[in-house]
Enzyme design. Structure first.
Site, PDB file in Angstrom:
ATOM      1  N   THR A 141     -27.234 -35.274  14.149  1.00 10.44           N
ATOM      2  CA  THR A 141     -27.681 -36.039  15.176  1.00 10.44           C
ATOM      3  C   THR A 141     -28.724 -35.127  15.977  1.00 10.44           C
ATOM      4  OG1 THR A 141     -27.241 -37.291  17.450  1.00 10.44           O
ATOM      5  CG2 THR A 141     -25.638 -35.533  16.871  1.00 10.44           C
ATOM      6  N   ASP A 143     -29.374 -35.737  19.024  1.00  8.60           N
ATOM      7  CA  ASP A 143     -29.074 -36.029  20.332  1.00  8.60           C
ATOM      8  C   ASP A 143     -28.159 -34.303  20.558  1.00  8.60           C
ATOM      9  OD1 ASP A 143     -30.268 -38.217  21.149  1.00  8.60           O
ATOM     10  OD2 ASP A 143     -28.980 -39.461  20.139  1.00  8.60           O
ATOM     11  N   TYR A 296     -40.140 -41.622  16.762  1.00  9.67           N
ATOM     12  CA  TYR A 296     -39.813 -41.163  15.310  1.00  9.67           C
ATOM     13  C   TYR A 296     -40.353 -39.716  15.170  1.00  9.67           C
ATOM     14  CZ  TYR A 296     -37.408 -45.718  14.072  1.00  9.67           C
ATOM     15  OH  TYR A 296     -36.484 -46.560  14.160  1.00  9.67           O
ATOM     16  N   LEU A 297     -41.468 -39.361  15.868  1.00 16.07           N
ATOM     17  CA  LEU A 297     -42.193 -38.295  15.418  1.00 16.07           C
ATOM     18  C   LEU A 297     -41.264 -36.965  15.656  1.00 16.07           C
ATOM     19  CD1 LEU A 297     -45.587 -39.011  16.905  1.00 16.07           C
ATOM     20  CD2 LEU A 297     -44.943 -39.231  14.739  1.00 16.07           C
ATOM     21  N   GLN A 298     -40.596 -36.948  16.514  1.00 18.54           N
ATOM     22  CA  GLN A 298     -39.540 -35.867  16.813  1.00 18.54           C
ATOM     23  C   GLN A 298     -38.504 -35.567  16.125  1.00 18.54           C
ATOM     24  OE1 GLN A 298     -37.468 -36.721  20.764  1.00 18.54           O
ATOM     25  NE2 GLN A 298     -38.316 -38.870  20.402  1.00 18.54           N
TER      26      GLN A 298
END
Length: 419
Positions: A141, A143, A296-298
């Site tokens: 993840t 996050d 989404y780039l990250q």
């Protein structure tokens, strides 16, 4: 005859989730007497429910090896919530039917906290239904909110990307701030935890300080206090960069950008907090700004992935297979930090009932007294996770990523399953 295995990817993918997939496939191939074929669910567990399986055995070893340097989900992912046995009995029965039809003995599920819950349920219910399967959860993840494990594969690379982006954008703003843009705002992921936002703080160092304001979901947003912080930074430095987590809330706990929609896990659809913050700055200060959304780039930026992250993603995948072969069930490989200087780590394990549906938020001692920055303790935690480069092969100026054949397995059940 050895039992077959199934691997599936779940939830939002990362720059290094395929490194875990690579490890699982490569490790399973080393034990042909214990693991037969390794299948993958097309689009995660939805593919297993629909008996839409991929035969990874047709892929030559050199193509599987390239998964290690390819971002996102090579077999497709999904957001699909398996509820309780009573609510989703037909789904669990279907899973067991698919497992039995394809002689599955091992299930590897690569995902976050919700996926850990699904993995735990499958381990429990397959046994109750008379077809026990060894279910191993493989952590993933961006996050970084999985409990017990020191960090989650996927986080180190997204942290590296965000810190780099904040640094580069801040240098851009510094070039223009006298006569043009004075405020740059970057929106990052993070529904309830500020781990990714905190990574933005790594762009500013003692040697090269950057005027920076971080908005964490752990800290209730106060507009007046925030605007004062922005004004002071611009007055002192001529510019400021703001890193804002998509999940920031007001004093009543309401998301600033709740779009009124939810996904399959019941998570509210967020997004658009950067223009919201920009609008406040324009209204209250009149300062010129630019904003961007990493989105989404990250999480897909494999070209700048952390070497530490890649190695850890591979290690948890390899360990998952070895744990299964040792007879483990309902467990997840963890990363244990054994030393900070030099950074050292090892693999441990945890029972899934200690992981499922539990979120790890940013510790209070990682946020400085102002509420808008990170502490030295936080820096020491994040720094080694971002370390090292592991570039993919480039061709014609862009990364040369792999696309697998993903050959379908012949279906054995006569019925389809609606999801």
């Amino acid at each position: 005859m050895p039992k077959n295995a199934i691997y599936a990817q779940s939830g939002g993918v990362t720059a290094v989730i395929n490194a875990s997939a690579c490890a699982i496939i490569e490790t399973a191939r080393k034990f042909p007497e214990q693991i037969g074929k390794l299948y993958a669910g097309r689009n995660g567990i939805v593919g297993i429910l629909k008996e839409d399986l991929i035969d990874t055995s047709v892929e030559p070893s050199e193509r599987i090896a390239k998964l290690r340097t390819t971002p996102s989900g090579a077999f497709g992912s999904c957001r699909y919530k398996l509820k309780s046995m009573q609510e989703s009995h037909h789904a669990y029965q279907r899973l067991v039917d698919v497992f039995a039809a394809h002689d599955i003995g091992y299930f590897f599920y690569n995902g976050g906290g919700d996926s850990a819950d699904t993995c735990l349920k499958i381990a429990q219910i397959s046994k109750e239904m008379g077809y026990p399967v060894q279910a191993i959860h493989v952590p993933k993840t961006v996050d970084n909110d999985l409990p017990v494990t020191d960090n989650s594969p996927g986080y180190g690379s997204v942290a590296k990307y965000i810190a780099t982006s904040v640094l580069e954008a801040s240098l851009d703003v510094a070039s223009m701030s006298l006569t043009s843009t004075k405020v740059f705002i970057l929106e990052v992921m993070g529904r309830h935890s500020g781990w990714i936002a905190a990574a933005g703080g790594m762009a500013s160092t003692k040697d090269q300080p950057i005027p920076l304001v971080i908005l964490f979901p752990e800290i209730a947003f106060d507009r007046k206090q925030f605007i004062n912080r922005v004004r002071n930074a611009v007055s002192t430095f001529g510019q400021v960069s703001i890193v804002v987590s998509e999940g920031i809330t007001d004093k009543d706990g309401r998301f600033l950008t709740d779009q009124g929609r939810s996904d399959a896990f019941g998570h509210q659809q967020l997004g658009g907090v950067a223009p919201t913050i920009a609008s406040m700055i324009l209204q209250d200060t009149g300062l010129k700004y630019h904003w961007a959304v990493a989105d989404y780039l990250q999480r897909s930026a494999r070209h700048i992935a952390s070497k530490t992250d890649v190695e850890q993603a591979y290690a948890v995948g390899k360990s998952a297979v070895l744990m299964a072969l040792e007879g483990e069930n309902s467990v997840m490989p963890t990363i244990i930090r054994t030393n900070n200087h030099p950074y050292q780590w090892e693999i441990g394990k945890v029972n899934l009932n200690e992981v499922a549906n539990i979120e790890k938020i940013l510790p209070k001692n990682f946020i400085d007294n102002s509420g808008y920055g990170i502490t030295q303790t936080c820096r020491k935690y994040i720094a080694p996770l971002m370390e090292g480069e592991d570039y993919p092969e480039f061709q014609n100026g862009i990364p040369n990523y792999i696309r697998l054949t993903n050959k379908s397995v012949t279906k054995k059940l006569g019925t389809d399953f609606a999801v």
